[in-house]
Each structure stands twice: as structure tokens, then as C-alpha cells.
Design an enzyme around this catalytic site. Structure first.
Site, PDB file in Angstrom:
ATOM      1  N   GLN A 191      14.642  -5.650  16.003  1.00  0.00           N
ATOM      2  CA  GLN A 191      13.189  -5.287  16.638  1.00  0.00           C
ATOM      3  C   GLN A 191      12.385  -4.483  16.363  1.00  0.00           C
ATOM      4  OE1 GLN A 191      16.846  -4.196  17.273  1.00  0.00           O
ATOM      5  NE2 GLN A 191      16.755  -2.277  17.609  1.00  0.00           N
ATOM      6  N   ASN A 214      20.240  -1.855   7.619  1.00  0.00           N
ATOM      7  CA  ASN A 214      21.618  -2.270   7.569  1.00  0.00           C
ATOM      8  C   ASN A 214      21.886  -4.240   7.342  1.00  0.00           C
ATOM      9  OD1 ASN A 214      21.146  -2.821   9.889  1.00  0.00           O
ATOM     10  ND2 ASN A 214      21.492  -1.721  11.306  1.00  0.00           N
ATOM     11  N   GLN A 259      27.166   7.759  -7.679  1.00  0.00           N
ATOM     12  CA  GLN A 259      26.803   7.270  -6.890  1.00  0.00           C
ATOM     13  C   GLN A 259      28.016   6.980  -6.121  1.00  0.00           C
ATOM     14  OE1 GLN A 259      24.016   5.499  -8.066  1.00  0.00           O
ATOM     15  NE2 GLN A 259      24.419   4.022  -6.387  1.00  0.00           N
ATOM     16  N   HIS A 262      27.982   7.085  -2.310  1.00  0.00           N
ATOM     17  CA  HIS A 262      26.686   6.709  -1.413  1.00  0.00           C
ATOM     18  C   HIS A 262      27.832   5.567  -0.784  1.00  0.00           C
ATOM     19  CE1 HIS A 262      22.479   7.438  -2.442  1.00  0.00           C
ATOM     20  NE2 HIS A 262      22.934   7.625  -4.097  1.00  0.00           N
ATOM     21  N   GLU A 327      21.633  -1.766 -11.579  1.00  0.00           N
ATOM     22  CA  GLU A 327      20.565  -0.780 -11.355  1.00  0.00           C
ATOM     23  C   GLU A 327      20.360   0.567 -11.886  1.00  0.00           C
ATOM     24  OE1 GLU A 327      21.783   0.780  -7.378  1.00  0.00           O
ATOM     25  OE2 GLU A 327      19.953   1.175  -6.613  1.00  0.00           O
ATOM     26  N   HIS A 328      21.031   1.415 -12.165  1.00  0.00           N
ATOM     27  CA  HIS A 328      20.776   2.569 -13.265  1.00  0.00           C
ATOM     28  C   HIS A 328      21.845   2.991 -14.372  1.00  0.00           C
ATOM     29  CE1 HIS A 328      21.002   4.100  -8.499  1.00  0.00           C
ATOM     30  NE2 HIS A 328      19.307   3.926  -8.945  1.00  0.00           N
ATOM     31  N   ASP A 361      16.326  10.358  -8.101  1.00  0.00           N
ATOM     32  CA  ASP A 361      17.244  10.081  -7.066  1.00  0.00           C
ATOM     33  C   ASP A 361      15.972  10.624  -6.480  1.00  0.00           C
ATOM     34  OD1 ASP A 361      18.205   8.209  -7.373  1.00  0.00           O
ATOM     35  OD2 ASP A 361      20.495   8.984  -6.710  1.00  0.00           O
ATOM     36  N   GLU A 415      -3.682 -37.687 -11.050  1.00  0.00           N
ATOM     37  CA  GLU A 415      -2.785 -37.276  -9.900  1.00  0.00           C
ATOM     38  C   GLU A 415      -3.402 -37.661  -8.674  1.00  0.00           C
ATOM     39  OE1 GLU A 415      -2.569 -32.629  -9.636  1.00  0.00           O
ATOM     40  OE2 GLU A 415      -1.302 -32.958 -12.009  1.00  0.00           O
ATOM     41  N   HIS A 420     -10.977 -34.201  -5.196  1.00  0.00           N
ATOM     42  CA  HIS A 420     -10.937 -33.422  -6.890  1.00  0.00           C
ATOM     43  C   HIS A 420     -12.020 -34.504  -7.931  1.00  0.00           C
ATOM     44  CE1 HIS A 420      -7.775 -32.216  -4.754  1.00  0.00           C
ATOM     45  NE2 HIS A 420      -7.523 -31.231  -5.518  1.00  0.00           N
TER      46      HIS A 420
END
Lengths: 436, 436
Positions: A191, A214, A259, A262, A327-328, A361, A415, A420
Site C-alpha cells: 500500500q 519484504n 553477513q 543479517h 555483493e561484498h 555498512d 525502414e 522521417h
């Protein structure tokens, strides 16, 4: 126990491929529910947002209380300790300094035909940052999303942050204040994304939405993509550490665990050239897991997705890392700068043993919003570039149009786009008349 | 007749808002069908792709004929006229020259704490370009997609182009050759996108997919986004011309029609400060529509979505244009550079009366893949940046870690991420011991 692999083993390739392909996250299929929520918010605006917030966040709002008031923000911010405020300010200053260097430059030049060509960058007018509520409500993420937007010149910057049961993290509001956020809405989920993208009676729509969330938030971002810009769909994150034998096993263990703590679906991988060091790190992880506050989460991540890989040499380690596209990436080796030259895919590289990933971080300066789930193969971390767009510029002179116009006509004809070609032909005809 | 608006009219704001909100495209909801096709290709690979190609393109392929052979390509290219080849080569050279200037630069610097910070750009390893078949199979689009990829350093570049009934446009193959494309697959639709994203026995997956396509292609790109990178979801395109009274009405009419002839859902808008000029352009459009080859398409677009707006002055015109955020913007005014400064949202700007938009479609140099459907508010045209990604770099010294590490610890604690804090603490403890 994590996965133990050795590149010398006959089954290494099969096991490494399995590790790469491992499904670490069960994303529930919430797409149909999200489509309904978005349609509801588009149809009924504030009323829908308020009802859904009451239902999902157990919080009764009115149009007037959708956003925090200045007084509420001041009251919350007053709860923050001086130490925390100073740390957040240091982080904000360093993140701002780093991102100021990312501002792209306009360009304009005259080419050989006499035409002027170039481009200009302009900021997105309005951006919305999603900040998860509850446990994963990270003030550092507010800084990492909001500061690049402000550096880019975004005029209006709002946050949507659900406050289940009315509880908010004061540090989130302080981070928003430090970063120059204009409005903080206490709404979340699909929402909130719908309200930011399409607007309601109270909420003015934005042009770009960034920030983690999420499964509902991710599905909603995917659906509103096109109506507004989005950053990326974040997946479970990962760290890969390449370390030689000359490291403190406990430091590396803590980096892997930072890591793993998390998320149960996070992934921590060590690649080392030294079997003895691999064993020492494994033991150090086990020992730290005995007392770590988040040992349940970190232990599950390490057990299910953790990996310790022994490689023949550092070049082999770099090649394996490129296949992971982490990622890291920490390079805890004697010559980290040299090894970094061999890295082709990684969100962020941390060079040397004194650069734990946790520095990145919070206070390093580079952005901590980074491509997850192997997407460093094709995407980059959040930056100022996410909040600007480029307009290309072209200006023909009569001479340059004469030089290149006929080729445009030829291609337009091929074309079957007659108008054009005529739009060029009409000008060339006038120019050629003028020449006579 | 197009929509006629005058900013002095009482109902202008309502009518302009309606124009902005006009739904120009009915995208059929093909998402469920596309999900099925993607699942089928993932499960059965080549067999699924071959079956679907037989069904949708009336073309029977084998794994060995999924891609054009060198001999087939040579035979097709031999059909291209010398004039067309020369025009395509000029276009390729100019597009390459423009995009070479877009290559971003790496950076590395030492900050006040002594830390080294920076970033590096690396190319995407493999990219796939989708090229529609049939009427909308534009060789110019091949150049516009493939050249930025090659400039970026993409190692493997493939094309998916459906060839319904086996018919291919030789110019598409020549454009692919000129741009350095490695392989051209004669497959299309959602099955081609699925094959590029997930791979089959024959087709090696890519990391990024770009290029326009129909509703099936768009839905498939949206679905594989995350597994691979995509460029954008293209919508119906538009041109906006801001012109003062001192212009040739026929030139402007042709520019408006060169957008309208693309598609019945294209939109052409003229904003002028001169009512007499507005009328003259309207008459010129009607006259050209009498004979234009694609008059059915262009006429429908102009009638349904075309608009002629009379504004008080050029600044008002610029402000209206910014609300449209057009894909293409022509500034046919005495001082186009000055007026361009007032433009905040546009995909591409064409400056002055000698720069018809068609120049930008073919030979100008800037990319013609541009943000449509008002998405210039938050996105940019295709560029070299779409085929590179940025890795951030950070390297702490012991001194810099001592300076900023404690703040990282404080923030980690506030976010209840203990291992993050400990990874910094363990290093600081060793450094402080060393100091004693």
C-alpha cells in the site's frame, strides 16, 4: 557445518556449481494479493491506505496523521543518545563526501561535421524511500538512500516507513532529518509503494522509489516499475572473503558472521589458499557462534549456506569469486590492490585486513545498497546516478545536415518511414535552393 | 482532428491534465501466458524454443539452425545496396564516436582519515539484444543497442530476432555485423527472452537483455528482471516540438508526422507561441497526410493523440513540456540553447530548425533508445552505462580504522548487529594493544 570444498577435489566443479545455484530464499507468491492492494489504493486513495495500515500494522491513522508531524519527530529524536547522534553524523558526512564525487558531468562538443553534440544531467524531481519497520529498520539505510538523492539535487524526498503498533525507531527519524528528508509517512507494504507511485488525496506521487522491503514491497515495486523508476529488487545478501594464510582467523570469522547474522538466507563464503587457515577460521566461527546474540540466525545461515573453499592460488580464488559475483568482497591478502585488478564482478570490494565489511555498512562512505544474488554481474550499488537522468543534445548546422542528412534519408527509406526521410529532405531542398 | 488547446482558455488545465493522463496503449494481459512460456523453456530448453518458434513464427528449426550460420549471413548481407551499406556505416561510425565519450572513469582517492576510497567500472560479460521481426525490424535499432555494448567492452553479444516464415531483413544482419555482434538467433517472443536469461542446451545465457518488443517480450523482460538486467519497458513514443512563429510550417508538420507514422498510439505535440503558425502547421499536416505512405497509421495517431497548444511565451511552453517529459523534444526557436536550460525532463533534445528528430533516429550520434511514456522523469536513454557496472572500493589504514571504527561500532550496536560491531572491535583491540 558449512560446505567444505577444495578446488583440487574431483567433484569440485559439480559442488561449486550447486553452491552457485542454491536457492536461498523462498519468496512467497504474493503477486495476486499485491495487484489487489495496488488497485485498491489507486481506486480509493487515502481510505484504502488507512484501512490496510490498520489491518497490517494495527495502527489507526487519519489523512492528517499519515505523516509524522514536526513535533512528533522532535520528540522521537530527543531520545537518541549523544554518542549515537555523533556516530550518525560522522556516517552522514562521510557518505555525503563520497557521493559528491559521483556527480556526473555535462558535456557538449562540436564534431567533425560541425554539429554540436552532448548531454545534460538533471535530477529526478521527487523520490520516495522505503524503510522497513521493526527489526530491519536500519537508520544506516536511510542515510544510504537519502544522501545520494539529496546530492543529486532531488527537490522532494519522502520516506515510507511502517510503524507496527505505532512503534518507530528514533534513529530512523534522526537519519531522515540529517539527510534532508522532507516527509516521513508511517505506512508500509504494497500500500505504501502504491501510494508513492500513484499518489492519494494526501500523498503526492514521486518519480522514483528506492529501498529494501519484504516480499510484498518487492512485488509492488516490480509492478509499479515503469510508472515510476525503482532501484533494484533486493535478494538475500552475501559476503565472500578471499584470504591468504597470514590473517587473524577470528577477524575473518567475525566478517563472515557479520553477513550471516543479517538473515538465515544470507551467505558467507571464505576462499583461502591455506588449508590450515581454513580450519582455524571454521573453529573461530564455531567459537563465536557459542555466544553471539543472533547465533540462531547466523548459525542457520552458516550451516545451510556458508562455504569454506581451499583454492590453489589467489588467481584461482579471484576467478571463483567472479563466478559468485558477490555483493561484498573482502580481499585480505598481502597485495589487495593487485588482486582487485582480477575482480570483474562484485558490488563492493574491501581491501586489506583493516577493512572489515562492517565499515562499509556504516561509515566508509561508499553506498551499502549493493547488488545481491549474483546481480553484480549486471548492476551496481545505489549511487547519485540513480537519482539523475541524462538528456542527450544534438544541434545540426546547415553544413552538418548537408553532410549527414542524406544517409538519414537512405536509412529512413530502408525502414519504410517516409515522413522521417521527408523531414530531412524538405530542409536539404531549402538549403540547396539557398546555395544556388 | 488533433486536440487544440490554448493556455489562456479557462478549461486549459483540465484539458492538459487529461492529455497527460490519456491511455494510449492497450497492453493485453499476456502475463500468465508468458509465465507458462518461461517455465517451459526453463524445463525443456531447446525443445521448447523450437516448438514455440514453429508455432508462433511458422519456422521449423533444429538446435543447429537456431542461429544464422556465417554463410547465411554473408548471403543476406550481399543483398544490401552500396548506398544503404554506406549510410549504415556512417551511422555506425557516428554512434560509436558519440558513445565512446560516455565511458565512465574509475576513481581512487585518499580521504582525510587516510582511507583510500573509490570505484571501478567493469563491463557486463554477455548481453543479448532483442530485435523485433517483421515491419518493426529496424537496422538502426541494432546499431543503437549493440554499439554501446561493444564500446562498454561486452565480450559476448548476441541478438534474438524472430524471422516469421523465415524472412529476415538483410540490413539487420549487416547492422549486427558492423556492430560486432557474435551470434544472431532466429527466435523471438517470450521464448527468446527466456532462452537468453536462463540458457538452453544450445544458447548460453547472457547477463543483460536490451531492446524493444511486443507485449509478450515486454512481459517476459519484466519477469526475468533480477535474474538478468534489462534496459527498460518501452511504451508508445512521443515527440514534442516547441516552435516560435518564425519556422517553416511544413518542416514542423513532417517532424510531427515522423513520430505519428511509427504507431497509432504514438503522440505528436506542438507547442507554439503563435496562433497563426499553429494553424499553418495544422494545415500542413493535413496536406502531407493526403499522400503519406503510412497515412493510415499517422492519421490515426494525429487524430487521437496529436495536440496543438498555443502558449503565452516560451517559458510557459518549456514548463508544459516538462510536465509531458517527452521522449523527443525539438526546440525550433531563435535561442534553442537558452530554452534548453529551462528543460528538466526530456529523453533527447534537438536544438534548432536544422535538427529534425529523424537525424537523431539514424545518424546524429546520440542513442535513439529513449525513455517513453513520461519516464524521462526518472530514466535516461540507452548508453554505455547500461553495459557496465560499478564496484565500490574502500581500504582502511590502521589510523583511519581507529578514527572512524568506533562510530561503526556504535551504529552496529544500535541496529542490534553484534558481529558487525565485533568485527571492528577485534581489529581496534589489536591496534590499541600494538600502541602500548
Amino acid at each position: 557445518m558449512p560446505h567444505f570444498l577444495n578446488t583440487r577435489d574431483a567433484d569440485f566443479e559439480a559442488r561449486f556449481t550447486a553452491l552457485l545455484g542454491m536457492k536461498r530464499e523462498d519468496s512467497p507468491d504474493v503477486d495476486a494479493a499485491v495487484a489487489g492492494i495496488i488497485a485498491d489504493v489507486r481506486a480509493r486513495g487515502d481510505a484504502a491506505v488507512i484501512e490496510l495500515t490498520s489491518k497490517f500494522d494495527r495502527l489507526d491513522l487519519t489523512p492528517a496523521t499519515l505523516a509524522f508531524s514536526e513535533a512528533e519527530i522532535e520528540a522521537e529524536i530527543a531520545k537518541v543518545s549523544a554518542e549515537e547522534r555523533a556516530a550518525l553524523e560522522l556516517a552522514a558526512d562521510r557518505i555525503r563526501a563520497y557521493h559528491l564525487r559521483q556527480m556526473p558531468h555535462d558535456a557538449m562538443w562540436r564534431d567533425m561535421s560541425g554539429a554540436m553534440l552532448g548531454w545534460r544531467f538533471t535530477p529526478v524531481s521527487a523520490a520516495g524511500l522505503y524503510v522497513p519497520g521493526g527489526l530491519a529498520s536500519y537508520p544506516s539505510s536511510v542515510l544510504m538512500n537519502a544522501i545520494p538523492a539529496k546530492v543529486a539535487g532531488v527537490q522532494r524526498l519522502v520516506i515510507a516507513c511502517p510503524t507496527p503498533g505505532g512503534v518507530v525507531n528514533p534513529l530512523v527519524l534522526l537519519a531522515a532529518r540529517l539527510a534532508g528528508v522532507d516527509t516521513v509517512y508511517r505506512i508500509g507494504g504494497a500500500q505504501a509503494i502504491a501510494a508513492l507511485a500513484y499518489g492519494t488525496e494526501t500523498i503526492v506521487p514521486v518519480d522514483k522509489i528506492t529501498g529494501p522491503g519484504n516480499a510484498f514491497v518487492a512485488a509492488a515495486k516490480r509492478r509499479v516499475f515503469g510508472k515510476v523508476g525503482i532501484d533494484m529488487i533486493a535478494g538475500p545478501s552475501e559476503i565472500l572473503v578471499i584470504a591468504d594464510g597470514d590473517n587473524n582467523p577470528d577477524w575473518i570469522a567475525l566478517d563472515l558472521l557479520s553477513q550471516a547474522e543479517h538473515d538465515e538466507s544470507a551467505q558467507s563464503i571464505l576462499i583461502t589458499t591455506d588449508q590450515g587457515f581454513a580450519d582455524a577460521v571454521t573453529r573461530a566461527v564455531e567459537k563465536r557462534l557459542e555466544t553471539l546474540e543472533r547465533r540462531a540466525i547466523a548459525g542457520a545461515s552458516w550451516r545451510d549456506f556458508g562455504a569454506v573453499i581451499v583454492a590453489k592460488d589467489l588467481s584461482e580464488a579471484a576467478a571463483l569469486s567472479n563466478r559468485v559475483a558477490p555483493e561484498h568482497l573482502e580481499l585480505c591478502v598481502a597485495d589487495p590492490d593487485g588482486l582487485a585488478e582480477e575482480i570483474t564482478h562484485a558490488g563492493a570490494i574491501f581491501l586489506g585486513a583493516y577493512t572489515p565489511e562492517a565499515i562499509g555498512d556504516y561509515v566508509g562512505g561508499p553506498n551499502h545498497v549493493l547488488p545481491t544474488a549474483r546481480s553484480a554481474r549486471f548492476s551496481s550499488g545505489l549511487s547519485v546516478l540513480d537519482f539523475v537522468k541524462r538528456t542527450t543534445l544534438a544541434k545540426m548546422t546547415p553544413e552538418s545536415l548537408k553532410a549527414i542528412g542524406p544517409s538519414a534519408e537512405t536509412l529512413a527509406k530502408s525502414e519504410s518511414l517516409e515522413a522521417h526521410g521527408l523531414s530531412v529532405r524538405a530542409r536539404l531542398a531549402a538549403l540547396n535552393e539557398g546555395d544556388e
